[in-house]
Scaffold this active site. Structure first.
Site, PDB file in Angstrom:
ATOM      1  N   LYS A  48      19.350 -13.482 -12.490  1.00 47.99           N
ATOM      2  CA  LYS A  48      19.731 -12.139 -12.937  1.00 47.99           C
ATOM      3  C   LYS A  48      19.556 -11.085 -11.837  1.00 47.99           C
ATOM      4  O   LYS A  48      20.118  -9.997 -11.948  1.00 47.99           O
ATOM      5  CB  LYS A  48      18.944 -11.753 -14.191  1.00 47.99           C
TER       6      LYS A  48
HETATM    7  C1  LIG Z   1      16.740 -18.060 -18.545  1.00 46.66           C
HETATM    8  C2  LIG Z   1      18.217 -17.904 -18.605  1.00 46.66           C
HETATM    9  N1  LIG Z   1      18.994 -18.968 -18.429  1.00 46.66           N
HETATM   10  C3  LIG Z   1      20.335 -18.902 -18.502  1.00 46.66           C
HETATM   11  C4  LIG Z   1      20.972 -17.719 -18.773  1.00 46.66           C
HETATM   12  C5  LIG Z   1      22.467 -17.711 -18.896  1.00 46.66           C
HETATM   13  O1  LIG Z   1      23.090 -17.061 -17.829  1.00 46.66           O
HETATM   14  P1  LIG Z   1      24.362 -16.174 -18.124  1.00 46.66           P
HETATM   15  O2  LIG Z   1      23.909 -15.004 -18.937  1.00 46.66           O
HETATM   16  O3  LIG Z   1      24.850 -15.762 -16.780  1.00 46.66           O
HETATM   17  O4  LIG Z   1      25.337 -16.993 -18.883  1.00 46.66           O
HETATM   18  C6  LIG Z   1      20.195 -16.569 -18.977  1.00 46.66           C
HETATM   19  C7  LIG Z   1      20.844 -15.307 -19.328  1.00 46.66           C
HETATM   20  O5  LIG Z   1      20.470 -14.524 -20.124  1.00 46.66           O
HETATM   21  C8  LIG Z   1      18.789 -16.647 -18.875  1.00 46.66           C
HETATM   22  O6  LIG Z   1      17.998 -15.577 -19.062  1.00 46.66           O
END
Ligand SMILES: Cc1ncc(COP(=O)(O)O)c(C=O)c1O
Length: 346
Positions: A48
């Site tokens: 993020k």
């Molecule tokens: C720990 C974690 N893994 C995976 C994701 C998924 O990524 P994306 O939001 O880019 O699909 C998130 C997103 O909120 C996350 O916080």
């Protein structure tokens, strides 16, 4: 002659360029070659960081954010942490509206990073003025020169990964990647990365990981948002009860669902076998790979890249707590022996 000082100008210069690490023991009995993009190497310990920096810098370029402006988002998770970190360096105020379900640890972590946290009641509907969505929207309206990151519906989320994660994986694999397996929450990671990779080689297969209790897989297959698919589950950051506008579903070939219990055990297994201390969704992505292997998705020449989104330290009171695992009913006689007994010296 003195040697020059080799230092980064600030912590944000370390965002991105995370390592690709070959998976060995956990992939021993799988067909193909498996590599993990370890996003915990970002300074905020998750993928993020990439979207926080990109969205904030685009707003700066557009002249919306200037010194002393405010950045607003609705999350107690990784995105909140990344935005708080970026706000410190760039001199912005950071407001995070979070649900009262968020653990006190998470709220304290965000406050430690200088964020102003609004804790909003979890039991109200999304359109209630007290919900964290509505509180964030109201604060955004009331605060002149503020931006609302809105990661589930912001196209810049996907663009961040199109511009960084995708090119990094292409370069790190020397263009030899055959499969990308990644979790889908907002969908920014998978669809931004996939779009870039498929532009280089349209034959690359992209597989999204979804949770039981989420609507994404069915929506991808039928174009229908089926609310009957929705029920509570434990994995945070994976799947959704709405269709995120930040996902480009056309870049994803198929979705596969994983369970809370198997994902938790697989995360613990990655930590124990590979020495990479990963979060819950990394377990989910590896669990999906195991299931895909059973379905003969890969052959011996496959070069499969998966994304491990964050670090295990954020889950000490969850998947790395035997008590929590037991309370969820995830521990059974086959799995208790997997963690070491504590030895008390008297
Ligand atoms: C720990 C974690 N893994 C995976 C994701 C998924 O990524 P994306 O939001 O880019 O699909 C998130 C997103 O909120 C996350 O916080």
């Amino acid at each position: 002659m003195k040697n020059e000082i080799r230092a980064y100008n600030n912590i944000l210069e370390l965002v991105g360029n995370t390592p690709l690490v070959k998976l060995n023991r956990i992939a021993e009995n799988l067909t193909g070659n498996f590599y993990a993009k370890v996003e915990a190497f970002n300074p905020g310990h998750s993928s993020k960081d990439r979207i926080a920096i990109h969205i904030i810098e685009q707003a700066e370029k557009a002249g919306i954010l200037t010194e002393g402006s405010t950045v607003i988002e609705t999350t107690s998770g990784n995105t909140g942490f990344s935005i708080a970190m970026a706000s410190i360096i760039k001199g912005y105020d950071c407001i995070l509206a979070v649900s009262s379900k968020s653990s006190p640890d998470k709220i304290d972590m965000l406050r430690s990073m200088g964020a102003k946290v609004y804790v909003c009641p979890a039991h109200v509907s999304a359109d209630d003025p007290r919900s964290y969505y509505e509180v964030a929207k109201r604060l955004h309206k009331e605060t002149k020169g503020s931006i609302y990151i809105n990661q589930y519906f912001n196209k810049l989320n996907m663009e961040a990964h199109y511009k960084s994660t995708g090119p990094e994986i292409w370069e790190q694999t020397g263009g030899q990647i055959t499969h990308l397996v990644a979790c889908s929450g907002t969908g920014g990671t998978i669809s931004g990365t996939a779009r870039f990779l498929k532009e280089q080689n349209p034959n690359i297969k992209v597989i999204g990981v979804d949770a039981f209790g989420s609507v994404l897989k069915k929506y991808h297959e039928t174009g229908e948002l089926d609310t009957n698919e929705i029920y509570p589950y434990r994995i945070e950051g994976l799947g959704k009860n709405l269709i995120p506008g930040a996902t480009d579903f056309s870049t994803i070939d198929e979705f596969i669902k994983v369970t809370d219990a198997e994902s938790a055990h697989t995360a613990r297994e990655i930590s124990r076998t590979e020495g990479i201390f990963v979060g819950y969704t990394s377990g989910a992505v590896m669990q999906a790979i195991k299931q895909l292997n059973e379905l003969n998705t890969f052959d011996k020449n496959s070069n499969v890249v998966c994304i491990f989104p964050d670090h295990g330290s954020r889950y000490m009171s969850k998947i790395y707590s035997d008590q929590w695992m037991e309370d969820q009913g995830f521990l059974n006689t086959n799995t208790v022996e997997e963690t070491q007994e504590i030895q008390y010296v008297k």
